[in-house]
Write an enzyme that holds these catalytic residues in place. Sequence first.
Site, PDB file in Angstrom:
ATOM      1  N   ASN A  10     115.942  15.590 121.978  1.00 50.69           N
ATOM      2  CA  ASN A  10     117.634  14.901 121.931  1.00 50.69           C
ATOM      3  C   ASN A  10     117.502  13.377 122.706  1.00 50.69           C
ATOM      4  OD1 ASN A  10     120.024  14.170 121.237  1.00 50.69           O
ATOM      5  ND2 ASN A  10     120.594  15.942 122.892  1.00 50.69           N
ATOM      6  N   LYS A  12     120.013  10.905 122.751  1.00 49.05           N
ATOM      7  CA  LYS A  12     120.722  10.275 123.193  1.00 49.05           C
ATOM      8  C   LYS A  12     120.907   9.273 122.127  1.00 49.05           C
ATOM      9  CE  LYS A  12     120.859  14.841 125.725  1.00 49.05           C
ATOM     10  NZ  LYS A  12     121.735  15.243 127.512  1.00 49.05           N
ATOM     11  N   HIS A  94     127.325  18.987 119.957  1.00 48.58           N
ATOM     12  CA  HIS A  94     126.922  18.969 121.478  1.00 48.58           C
ATOM     13  C   HIS A  94     128.197  19.111 122.290  1.00 48.58           C
ATOM     14  CE1 HIS A  94     124.834  16.715 124.002  1.00 48.58           C
ATOM     15  NE2 HIS A  94     123.420  17.926 123.956  1.00 48.58           N
ATOM     16  N   GLU A  96     127.695  16.756 124.795  1.00 51.10           N
ATOM     17  CA  GLU A  96     128.664  15.407 124.554  1.00 51.10           C
ATOM     18  C   GLU A  96     129.351  15.058 124.262  1.00 51.10           C
ATOM     19  OE1 GLU A  96     124.439  13.797 125.780  1.00 51.10           O
ATOM     20  OE2 GLU A  96     124.211  14.771 127.252  1.00 51.10           O
ATOM     21  N   GLU A 163     123.831  26.017 125.365  1.00 50.49           N
ATOM     22  CA  GLU A 163     123.097  25.341 126.511  1.00 50.49           C
ATOM     23  C   GLU A 163     124.631  25.246 127.213  1.00 50.49           C
ATOM     24  OE1 GLU A 163     120.603  21.264 124.912  1.00 50.49           O
ATOM     25  OE2 GLU A 163     122.333  20.591 124.228  1.00 50.49           O
ATOM     26  N   GLY A 169     120.910  17.862 131.786  1.00 47.33           N
ATOM     27  CA  GLY A 169     120.813  16.869 132.812  1.00 47.33           C
ATOM     28  C   GLY A 169     120.772  16.650 134.606  1.00 47.33           C
ATOM     29  N   SER A 203     118.123  20.804 131.016  1.00 43.27           N
ATOM     30  CA  SER A 203     116.711  21.218 131.281  1.00 43.27           C
ATOM     31  C   SER A 203     115.875  21.495 131.151  1.00 43.27           C
ATOM     32  CB  SER A 203     118.123  21.170 132.906  1.00 43.27           C
ATOM     33  OG  SER A 203     118.533  19.986 133.269  1.00 43.27           O
TER      34      SER A 203
HETATM   35  P1  PGA Z   1     118.156  17.623 128.948  1.00 37.02           P
HETATM   36  O1  PGA Z   1     119.786  17.591 127.566  1.00 37.02           O
HETATM   37  O2  PGA Z   1     117.247  19.008 128.987  1.00 37.02           O
HETATM   38  O3  PGA Z   1     118.142  16.037 129.592  1.00 37.02           O
HETATM   39  O4  PGA Z   1     119.568  18.245 130.082  1.00 37.02           O
HETATM   40  C1  PGA Z   1     119.655  18.553 127.046  1.00 37.02           C
HETATM   41  C2  PGA Z   1     120.867  18.462 125.376  1.00 37.02           C
HETATM   42  O5  PGA Z   1     122.111  17.674 125.546  1.00 37.02           O
HETATM   43  O6  PGA Z   1     120.679  18.721 124.770  1.00 37.02           O
END
Ligand code: PGA
Length: 242
Positions: A10, A12, A94, A96, A163, A169, A203
């Site tokens: 992903n 983003k 997601h 976000e 998640e 992140g 992560s």
């Molecule tokens: P990350 O993000 O691996 O940077 O923690 C995962 C995601 O948001 O899909």
Amino acid sequence: MPRRILITGNWKMHGLRSDLGFFEALTPIAAKAGAEVLVCPPASLLAAAAAQCAGTEIRIGGQDCHTGQSGAHTGDVSAMMLRDAGASHVILGHSERRQEHGETSILVCAKAKAARVAGLIPIICVGETLTEREAGRAHEIVGAQLKASLPADAGAGVVIAYEPVWAIGTGLTAAAEDVASMHAFIRSQLREPAATRILYGGSVKPENAAELLALEDVDGALVGGASLQIDSFAAIVVAAKQ
Ligand code: PGA
């Protein structure tokens, strides 16, 4: 049929045309992988990435779509447009999007329906915040998100991504036993439990991918930060083999 591991990147809001060399480097790795490989670049790169990956084992996906297939919705992209650009999947709900755009599970469900009509596989994200986990409400929250986000008739044609919001992140990963327990719980809530894939995200990196992917109910990973560099993403794809 056993569930095939799905490693999803992903990107983003990252990626320019100058980054498209990533797909060339990923092509031989995906060809040999024991897993399905999917990358979700920003919408601006989708068509170019899909054209570059045509005829390879790399699938391309979107990161969001509108509930409608066309219309007066300035700035939005429909599932049909993603499909037309070469996408096979779309990430929906997601955290976000839920946090920054106020997306509710009801909206995510409507988007998932639109995605399926357009022939896309929705990857529906769920996950609790740290406050919710610390209050002992993780299963309750995820259960409620799942119930409202999944179309009632959704079977194995959807993918679920667990998640935990606090692990995205941050470099923090959920403990293996918590991931195992949540994935087993999610599976127990599905219409076609044995055939539906449940990804873990938050992560995921080369150092922890093998341990997470070895868990019984973990059918793949949704990778953010570590999907931006070919070396770390390739290492995660390779880890899916073992
Ligand atoms: P990350 O993000 O691996 O940077 O923690 C995962 C995601 O948001 O899909």
